[in-house]
Design an enzyme around this catalytic site. Structure first.
Site, PDB file in Angstrom:
ATOM      1  N   ALA A  42     -28.824   4.139 -40.891  1.00  0.00           N
ATOM      2  CA  ALA A  42     -27.353   3.373 -41.218  1.00  0.00           C
ATOM      3  C   ALA A  42     -26.349   4.780 -41.593  1.00  0.00           C
ATOM      4  O   ALA A  42     -26.777   5.691 -42.092  1.00  0.00           O
ATOM      5  CB  ALA A  42     -27.446   2.506 -42.358  1.00  0.00           C
TER       6      ALA A  42
ATOM      7  N   GLY B  79     -32.341   3.438 -40.723  1.00  0.00           N
ATOM      8  CA  GLY B  79     -32.128   2.296 -40.133  1.00  0.00           C
ATOM      9  C   GLY B  79     -32.707   2.721 -38.296  1.00  0.00           C
ATOM     10  O   GLY B  79     -32.910   1.676 -37.649  1.00  0.00           O
TER      11      GLY B  79
ATOM     12  N   GLU C 171     -35.978   1.797 -38.304  1.00  0.00           N
ATOM     13  CA  GLU C 171     -36.399   0.190 -38.513  1.00  0.00           C
ATOM     14  C   GLU C 171     -35.751  -0.487 -37.140  1.00  0.00           C
ATOM     15  O   GLU C 171     -36.369  -1.592 -36.667  1.00  0.00           O
ATOM     16  CB  GLU C 171     -35.216  -0.240 -39.743  1.00  0.00           C
ATOM     17  CG  GLU C 171     -35.967   0.161 -40.973  1.00  0.00           C
ATOM     18  CD  GLU C 171     -34.832  -0.036 -42.133  1.00  0.00           C
ATOM     19  OE1 GLU C 171     -33.623   0.510 -42.098  1.00  0.00           O
ATOM     20  OE2 GLU C 171     -35.179  -0.998 -42.852  1.00  0.00           O
TER      21      GLU C 171
ATOM     22  N   GLU D 140     -34.299   6.440 -47.452  1.00  0.00           N
ATOM     23  CA  GLU D 140     -33.339   5.803 -48.091  1.00  0.00           C
ATOM     24  C   GLU D 140     -33.609   6.222 -49.707  1.00  0.00           C
ATOM     25  O   GLU D 140     -32.675   6.008 -50.315  1.00  0.00           O
ATOM     26  CB  GLU D 140     -33.340   4.335 -47.957  1.00  0.00           C
ATOM     27  CG  GLU D 140     -32.848   4.153 -46.394  1.00  0.00           C
ATOM     28  CD  GLU D 140     -33.866   3.953 -45.384  1.00  0.00           C
ATOM     29  OE1 GLU D 140     -34.913   4.470 -45.575  1.00  0.00           O
ATOM     30  OE2 GLU D 140     -33.722   3.147 -44.489  1.00  0.00           O
TER      31      GLU D 140
END
Ligand SMILES: CC(C)(COP(=O)(O)OP(=O)(O)OC[C@H]1O[C@@H](n2cnc3c(N)ncnc32)[C@H](O)[C@@H]1OP(=O)(O)O)[C@@H](O)C(=O)NCCC(=O)NCCSC(=O)CCO
Length: 257
Positions: free
Chosen positions: A63, A108, A111, A131
């Protein structure tokens, strides 16, 4: 599209993350565009398999951290829900999906790869959920999908240390299906996609649904889904073709009907 490129070639729908100067960091715009192009490919009959990859040296570094400064608890929650919904949608697509991991697959980015059915990585790739180093933890479904993919002990280690692992290590622990050289990554991924393209797309879609949702249900529900879906497969022309081809000692040609 601002953040993703797409093309359709020989039955493959390519979705290429395209913010190479930011290592394909996933901002809100990219989440929206990922959802839109995936939906377009799901509805396009020319697309049999969907492959996600990244432009430049990363699949995706996760992200977009530069957006985090503006977030408070509520907007962060909404951003995570948006990211999660897009990953859930990608996971639910009725066509097979492959993450072709060309470099960093972090946060992300990993993910997104976890929401795909298969992960094929270049030797040079580096994977992880870092993260925790930002004082947060994975928010696009990683806490759940990683545990299901590789088991609790290794998943907790990766998420709680934030350590990055090599593609070879990722293969060893079952996080990726296959590791190949960067120079042969595209060719090997297309070869793998080709194997899937020879199968009945209807059988693959039912099977995918049962594997995904059956395994998250009580055993009896999963087994019931399996037998019900098995019956449904017998209503297809593809099943007739598959069985006839075997009996006639020829290769089956499935039409997705
Ligand atoms: C991936 C790393 C280790 C690569 O390091 P390096 O090769 O040294 O490259 P950089 O100079 O760091 O990066 C180039 C360029 O990209 C920008 N960038 C990289 N990652 C992000 C990101 N996640 N968000 C926003 N921008 C990113 C970086 O700032 C540089 O831009 P410039 O304008 O040139 O400065 C390293 O980049 C790294 O560790 N990245 C962060 C990985 C991470 O923590 N990911 C988790 C994000 S949180 C998340 O995903 C929540 C969802 O669960």
């Amino acid at each position: 599209m601002e953040t993703v490129e797409t093309k359709i070639e020989n039955g493959i729908g390519w979705i290429i993350l395209n913010r190479p100067d930011k290592l394909n960091a996933i901002n809100l715009k990219m989440l929206e565009e990922l959802e839109e192009v995936t939906k377009n490919f799901e509805e396009n009959n020319d697309v049999k398999i969907i492959i996600f990859t990244g432009n430049g040296k990363a699949f995706s570094a996760g992200a977009d951290i530069s957006q985090f400064k503006e977030l408070n608890s509520i907007s962060a929650w909404n951003f995570a829900k948006k990211g999660r919904r897009v990953m859930d949608y990608i996971e639910s697509v009725s066509k097979p999906t492959i993450a072709m991991i060309n470099g960093y697959a972090l946060g992300g980015g990993l993910e997104l790869a976890l929401a795909c059915d298969f992960r094929i990585a270049a030797e040079e790739a580096s994977l992880g959920l870092p993260e925790i180093n930002l004082g947060i933890y994975p928010g696009f479904g990683g806490t759940q999908r990683l545990v299901r993919a590789i088991g609790k002990a290794k998943a907790m280690e990766l998420m709680m240390t934030g350590d990055r692992i090599s593609a070879k290590e990722a293969e060893r622990i079952g996080l990726v299906n296959k590791v190949v050289s960067l120079s042969s990554l595209k060719e090997e991924t297309i070869k793998f996609a080709g194997k899937l393209m020879e199968k009945s797309p209807i059988a693959l879609a039912i099977l995918k649904h049962i594997i995904l949702y059956g395994n998250d249900s009580p055993l009896l529900d999963g087994l019931n889904m399996e037998s019900l879906g098995w019956g449904v497969a017998f209503s297809t022309e593809d099943e007739k073709e598959g069985v006839s081809a075997f009996l006639e000692k020829r290769k089956a040609v499935f039409k997705g009907k």
